[in-house]
Design a protein around this motif. Structure first.
Motif, mmCIF file in Angstrom:
data_model
loop_
_atom_site.group_PDB
_atom_site.id
_atom_site.type_symbol
_atom_site.label_atom_id
_atom_site.label_comp_id
_atom_site.label_asym_id
_atom_site.label_seq_id
_atom_site.Cartn_x
_atom_site.Cartn_y
_atom_site.Cartn_z
ATOM 1 N N GLY A 110 33.658 38.132 43.060
ATOM 2 C CA GLY A 110 33.835 39.522 43.087
ATOM 3 C C GLY A 110 33.939 39.503 44.508
ATOM 4 N N GLU A 111 34.225 39.923 45.794
ATOM 5 C CA GLU A 111 34.073 39.712 46.757
ATOM 6 C C GLU A 111 34.559 41.040 47.323
ATOM 7 O OE1 GLU A 111 38.836 39.382 48.235
ATOM 8 O OE2 GLU A 111 37.647 37.245 48.939
ATOM 9 N N ASN A 112 33.624 40.943 48.958
ATOM 10 C CA ASN A 112 33.598 42.386 50.086
ATOM 11 C C ASN A 112 34.216 42.220 50.610
ATOM 12 O OD1 ASN A 112 32.324 44.102 48.227
ATOM 13 N ND2 ASN A 112 30.213 43.506 48.637
ATOM 14 N N HIS A 135 31.879 48.999 47.381
ATOM 15 C CA HIS A 135 30.519 47.647 47.937
ATOM 16 C C HIS A 135 29.532 47.649 47.559
ATOM 17 C CE1 HIS A 135 34.000 48.042 50.751
ATOM 18 N NE2 HIS A 135 34.404 46.810 50.600
ATOM 19 N N ASP A 137 28.185 48.274 44.428
ATOM 20 C CA ASP A 137 28.324 47.575 43.265
ATOM 21 C C ASP A 137 28.435 45.966 43.307
ATOM 22 O OD1 ASP A 137 28.209 50.397 42.707
ATOM 23 O OD2 ASP A 137 30.365 50.623 41.545
ATOM 24 N N ASN A 138 28.957 45.763 43.977
ATOM 25 C CA ASN A 138 29.441 43.763 44.089
ATOM 26 C C ASN A 138 28.199 43.642 44.561
ATOM 27 O OD1 ASN A 138 32.359 43.358 43.838
ATOM 28 N ND2 ASN A 138 32.373 43.620 45.621
ATOM 29 N N ARG A 141 25.582 43.641 41.410
ATOM 30 C CA ARG A 141 26.165 43.546 40.142
ATOM 31 C C ARG A 141 24.873 42.495 39.557
ATOM 32 N NH1 ARG A 141 31.386 44.781 40.518
ATOM 33 N NH2 ARG A 141 31.255 46.227 40.013
ATOM 34 N N TYR A 143 25.831 39.005 39.789
ATOM 35 C CA TYR A 143 25.790 37.997 40.222
ATOM 36 C C TYR A 143 24.679 36.565 39.912
ATOM 37 C CZ TYR A 143 30.472 40.205 41.312
ATOM 38 O OH TYR A 143 31.987 40.738 40.589
#
Length: 168
Positions: A110-112, A135, A137-138, A141, A143
């Motif tokens: 994922g990326e912001n 953002h 949510d990332n 998440r 990860y």
């Protein structure tokens, strides 16, 4: 999920989310590819503060902290530097990593990304991301790792990138 209030400064910032679908939907051309990676994975106080805040935000939401990852960090720094050099806010195509032997230990990314005034602090950068649903949510998440890069363009703007990953 509770919708966060939008910070008054957020409209002044250029934010995108997802994996570049916003730009693709608007018909903007893809930027030229970044130069080959040349990351030295050097952290700085701004990056350190963002990393601390990411994990504080996760813990405050009942999640475990993310481990710092050099590979993600180098990718984030290279992309932040690239964005600052082209002065365009665009996402990488993270789907190309799946199946790439260099990224074989990973199964999700994922990326912001963010572009803002040079006066932004690590706190204002993280607050801006947390006040944007996609953002946030990332950040929250499932990860297990994070890497962060920050660069400044010639006009003094800050370009920040958070790269998230989950190991296989």
């Amino acid at each position: 999920m509770r919708r966060p209030r939008i910070h008054r400064a957020a409209p002044a910032l250029c934010l995108t989310l997802g994996l570049g679908l916003v730009g693709a939907a608007c018909g903007t051309p893809d930027p030229p590819p970044p130069p080959p990676a040349a990351c030295e994975a050097v952290q700085n106080p701004l990056v350190d503060r963002i990393a601390t805040r990411v994990n504080s935000d996760r813990v405050a939401n009942g999640l475990g902290p993310l481990a710092w990852n050099g590979q993600l960090s180098c990718n984030a720094q290279d992309w932040a530097s690239h964005l600052a050099s082209i002065t365009q806010l665009v996402h990488q195509d993270l789907s190309t990593r799946i199946g790439d032997p260099e990224w074989s230990e990973w199964n999700a990314f994922g990326e912001n990304i963010l572009q803002g005034p040079g006066t932004m602090t690590g706190d204002t950068i993280e607050n801006t991301w947390m006040n944007s649903a996609g953002h946030r949510d990332n950040i929250l998440r499932d990860y297990d790792s994070v890497g962060i890069g920050v660069a400044t363009s010639a006009d003094g703007r800050i370009w920040a990138v958070q790269e998230f990953g989950r190991h296989r």
